[in-house]
Structure formats: structure tokens, C-alpha cells
Motif scaffolding. Sequence first.
Motif, PDB file in Angstrom:
ATOM      1  N   GLY A 284      29.104  49.460  56.321  1.00 19.49           N
ATOM      2  CA  GLY A 284      30.258  49.709  57.164  1.00 19.49           C
ATOM      3  C   GLY A 284      30.892  48.465  57.759  1.00 19.49           C
ATOM      4  N   LYS A 285      30.255  47.305  57.606  1.00 25.86           N
ATOM      5  CA  LYS A 285      30.804  46.081  58.174  1.00 25.86           C
ATOM      6  C   LYS A 285      31.652  45.348  57.150  1.00 25.86           C
ATOM      7  N   LEU A 286      32.596  44.569  57.635  1.00 24.55           N
ATOM      8  CA  LEU A 286      33.392  43.723  56.753  1.00 24.55           C
ATOM      9  C   LEU A 286      32.522  42.602  56.208  1.00 24.55           C
ATOM     10  N   HIS A 287      32.777  42.246  54.951  1.00 26.71           N
ATOM     11  CA  HIS A 287      31.924  41.217  54.318  1.00 26.71           C
ATOM     12  C   HIS A 287      32.055  39.873  55.022  1.00 26.71           C
ATOM     13  N   VAL A 288      33.219  39.624  55.629  1.00 29.31           N
ATOM     14  CA  VAL A 288      33.394  38.341  56.321  1.00 29.31           C
ATOM     15  C   VAL A 288      32.599  38.301  57.623  1.00 29.31           C
ATOM     16  N   GLU A 289      32.207  39.488  58.149  1.00 30.81           N
ATOM     17  CA  GLU A 289      31.446  39.522  59.391  1.00 30.81           C
ATOM     18  C   GLU A 289      29.990  39.123  59.169  1.00 30.81           C
ATOM     19  N   VAL A 290      29.431  39.537  58.026  1.00 29.81           N
ATOM     20  CA  VAL A 290      27.999  39.332  57.789  1.00 29.81           C
ATOM     21  C   VAL A 290      27.720  38.222  56.794  1.00 29.81           C
ATOM     22  N   GLY A 291      28.717  37.838  56.031  1.00 30.28           N
ATOM     23  CA  GLY A 291      28.502  36.805  55.024  1.00 30.28           C
ATOM     24  C   GLY A 291      28.238  35.463  55.657  1.00 30.28           C
ATOM     25  N   LYS A 292      27.247  34.766  55.121  1.00 23.64           N
ATOM     26  CA  LYS A 292      26.901  33.441  55.625  1.00 23.64           C
ATOM     27  C   LYS A 292      27.494  32.344  54.750  1.00 23.64           C
ATOM     28  N   SER A 293      28.312  32.770  53.758  1.00 27.64           N
ATOM     29  CA  SER A 293      28.876  31.790  52.836  1.00 27.64           C
ATOM     30  C   SER A 293      30.377  32.023  52.711  1.00 27.64           C
ATOM     31  N   ALA A 294      31.131  30.995  53.017  1.00 32.00           N
ATOM     32  CA  ALA A 294      32.579  31.090  52.849  1.00 32.00           C
ATOM     33  C   ALA A 294      32.942  31.236  51.377  1.00 32.00           C
ATOM     34  N   ASP A 295      32.121  30.645  50.500  1.00 34.07           N
ATOM     35  CA  ASP A 295      32.382  30.761  49.059  1.00 34.07           C
ATOM     36  C   ASP A 295      32.269  32.212  48.599  1.00 34.07           C
ATOM     37  N   LEU A 296      31.251  32.944  49.079  1.00 31.82           N
ATOM     38  CA  LEU A 296      31.081  34.343  48.688  1.00 31.82           C
ATOM     39  C   LEU A 296      32.243  35.189  49.177  1.00 31.82           C
ATOM     40  N   SER A 297      32.646  35.022  50.425  1.00 29.93           N
ATOM     41  CA  SER A 297      33.781  35.779  50.964  1.00 29.93           C
ATOM     42  C   SER A 297      35.051  35.478  50.180  1.00 29.93           C
TER      43      SER A 297
END
Length: 590
Positions: A290-303
Motif C-alpha cells: 500500500g505504500k508508494l515505492h519512493v517512500e520505502v525504496g532505499k535506492s534512487a536508481d530503483l525508483s
Amino acid sequence: MQKLWLRITFSFLLLMSIALLVSGFFIADKVKDTYMDLKKDQLYEMAQLTVRAINTGTDSEVRLQEQVKELSKTITSRITVIDRDGHVLADSEDNPSAMENHADRPEVRQIIKSGKDSGISIRYSKTLGYNMMYVTIPMIEGDQVKGVVRTSLSLEKVEQAIEHLTATLTFVLFTAMLLTTIVGVRMAKGIAKPIEEMITVSERLKDKDYSARVRMQPKGELGRLANAINVLAASLKSQMEQIQENEQQLMGVLTYMKSGVLLVDKDGRILLANRAMGDMLGLEPETLKGKLHVEVGKSADLSRLIDQCLLEGKEIRDEIQFYFPDERILDAHLAPYVGKRNELKGIVAVLHDITDIRRLEKMRSEFVANVSHELKTPITSVKGFAETLLDGAMDDEELLHDFLNIIHKESVRLHRLINDILHLSKIEQHLVTPIVEEVNVTEVIRNVAETIRKEVKTKGLELELPDNTNVWVEGERDRIQQIILNLVSNAVVYTPEGGKISVSVSERENEVDIRVQDNGIGISKKDLPRIFERFYRVDKARARDSGGTGLGLAIVKHLIESHHGSIKVESEEGEGTIFTVTLPKKQANM
């Protein structure tokens, strides 16, 4: 909510009530009209009979009165004879002379003034206290209307008969309504109970209770419907069990996959993440939904790759890096998933951790570079001194002897290096079949001490050995001896003159600890994690001068692992080093 059978019964009774009431009123009205028409025809016939029986022109009023009374004896009707002016000439039930003028009576007026063939009137009689029916016909002489003959009849009995008929009809209607109610309730319950049970089963199916079944088996279409619902429930149960099994299989695969899997919808919200993905992000997988990927992602490349895949709707493969919670190199493969109408629903991201692969590639590259460097040094020395000898130095015997000693030393070093590389390769590839036997660790340590006694004596070192207590382990004797020899030899090399080396053995229930301790130069904290790498030297100059190849500890580690053991190192720079080797007493499988 009102019961279904009550609604059916109410609707059925309402319809039947309207039908019965309409039918009752229609029948009552029809009977009344028929009865009144019958009485009218009867009065009309009596009036015609009276006209034929009397003669108003020749008979006196007294004679006329007698004739009227005589005629009324045989009938139940009243007979009245009225002249053209409305005067009553004779009446079967009253004195004509006492009677008032009847010219204004409706039934009389219809004939005298309107010229009709007959007249009829029904009205309430104040004298008698009930309704009367009057029928009149003209008395004609030639072409002239000389008077009117009126016959009348009391409607009291008619009304009583109609009231009796109404009461009877009401009773019949009430009885019919009661029977209809009983039949309607039974019919409604017979129809409603199976339907209500089917509704209950449908609601249970909606709530995912796929064990629900219609127990009643009505006949006809309801029976077919009940059977269809049961078949549908069984089919749903089978399909849901299959879906749950497939889901469990999928979740089992996703849970134990080493690769991270991330499912993101078209709005960028996470729908699913497996355990490996949670480990990569340093979070629990359930907390990601339910969370946005940019909220939990630890990698700017992945987002960035997720947004790019959502925007372009194409497969993307790239290599990215995570720096939290650990530094990792990941192979990211992203692909869109679409619906039935080929519309974009989201993307699936699969991340493979290739950190170890890249590290191995780096180690392989370093290994090649190290091997080249290690081989280059002795080969260069041999080549250089050989060329010097060929250029004329061989004529000088003293110089020739020194150069040949150097060439021999470097060739021995080269031979040792190649042997160590081949030996290490065989150990890693399990090409050497171990010979398991009972090995006395104390005896092996004393043999090693004899082997290096000359070097120990030369440097004036103190070598402390364990007592003569026998300690036994299962393993290959030569390999265990090589482990101890390498560790003790390193201690001799890196311990300054006058130092101390201690070798001890401690026995536990299932394991044996071999401890090699020195008070030499020690190892820095930054070097400790790498000492078991190939060609890694803490003091490169001293190690090379000592004839070491840089593969000793790498060989030791692999030999210990081949015995299902472990090695631990503790060291402080300038204070010394402690190597602790732990070996199991029994080898399950080698």
C-alpha cells in the motif's frame, strides 16, 4: 427484513381479496337486477291482465272497485286504477275517495304526460315504511288514453332476500378468503422456504463459506435451481481450493526465492513484496503493501527504473546499487503486466543480488594480477641472472656460484608457488579424496614442532607445546598436520627474535580446539577480514623475503572447512596474534 413467505402471502391475499370482492359485488348486483326485473315483468303482466278484465267506460266506480279487489285476491300485488286527471278510481287496498291525486306520481306522469307505453318507479313509502315498486300501463279507448292501471309491489321481502343473499355471499366470501389464506400461506411457505435457504446459502458463499449447500430439494424449477446452486457451490469450492493451492505454491516460491520480487500498481503503490525484497530494503515485507515505492525504496536508481517502466510500458534491465542497509550490487529486471484489454496494470520488478558475483569477479581479477605478479618476480630474477651469466659473468667462479644460488632459490620459490596454487585449486574443487582416520592431535603438534625446531632455534624463540595427553579427532592426518604447520610457521615468521609461541589443545564434548598464539607483530584491524584471501600479505616485504607465497592461510581455511571445522583469529597490532581452529571429533561426511 420481512419474511419472503409473508410478502408472497400478503400479495396473494390482496389479489384474491380484490378478485373475490369484485366478484361478490358483481354477483350481488346482478342477482338484485335479475330479481327486480322479474318483479317488474310480473307487475307488468298483472297490469295488462287488469286492463283486459275491467271496463272503465261502462262500469261504475263501485263495480270497478269490486273488480279490482276481486283481482287482487289471486295475486300479491296492489292494483290501482287512475283516470287521466290523476283521480284514483279504484284501489285494491284503500278507499279511492280518500286517496290524494296521483297525477304527480312519476310512473303516472310517464304515461299521461310523456305518452310512454309503460312507466315504472321505485320509491320509499312513508305510509308503509319501506320501498315500493310501481308499474303503470295506459288504458286506451280508440286513440285516447283514458287512464292508467298501476300495479305495485312491496320490496320489503325483496330487500330481505337481497340482504340474506348478501349475508350468504359474505359468508361464502369470508370462507373462501379463509381457505385462500390457509392455502396461500402453505403455498407461500412451500415456495419461500427453499428460496430463503438458497438466499442464505448464496450469502454464505459470498462470505467465502464454500461448504454451504441447499439441503431442501423442492420439485420443479426450484429443485433445478437448488441443484444448480449446489453444483455452483461445489465448483466454487474446488476452484477456490485450487486457487489457494496455487497461491500457496506461488507464495512458497516467492518466500524462498533468493531474488527480490516487487509488484507495483500503475499508481506506484506496492502490491506485493517477498521476503528477499524486504531483506534488501531492510523492512518487513508486510509493511510495504500500500505504500508508494519512493517512500520505502532505499535506492534512487530503483525508483527511477520503476517510474521509467510505468511511463514507457517496456521491459528494462539495468544494474543498480543499494547502500542501505548494506552495500549491494543488484541486477534489476522490470517488466509491465497488463490486463485483458492490454491496459497497463502495473510492473513487476525482480532484483538479483550479484554482489558476490562481482566480488568474485574482482577477486578473480586480483588473483590473476597477483599470480602474474608473484610469478613475474622469480621469473624476472632467473631470467636476469641467467642473461648476466650468459653475457660473461659465468667466467667468474665466485659470481657464478652466487648467481646460481639465487637462480636456485627463485626456482624453488617458483616451484613452491605453483604447487601451492595447484594444491589450493584441488582442495577447492574437491579433487583430493580425503582418507578419514583417527588422528592424535597432540602427536601431530609435536611432529610439527620437530619440523620447525631449526627455525625456532635460529630465531631464539620459545615454543610452548601441550602436555602428552592424547586428544583424538577424525580426519586426514596430513591435512591436519598441514593446518598446524602453516599456522606455526607463520607465527615463527612474524614473531621477532626472543619471542614466544604457544600451541595448546582443549577438548570439549564433540569438538577439539587447537590454539596457536604468538607475541609477534600482530595484524591490524583493517587487515584482519582479508588475511584468508589468496596472496594477501600483512607485511608484503617480510613475507616475500621469508619465501612465503601468500596462499598459506587460504589453504588452511579450505582444509579446515573440508573437515567441517572453523577458524577464528584475534590480534592486536604489536601485541601478537591468536589463531583458534575448531574441529569436530566425528566426521559425518567428507
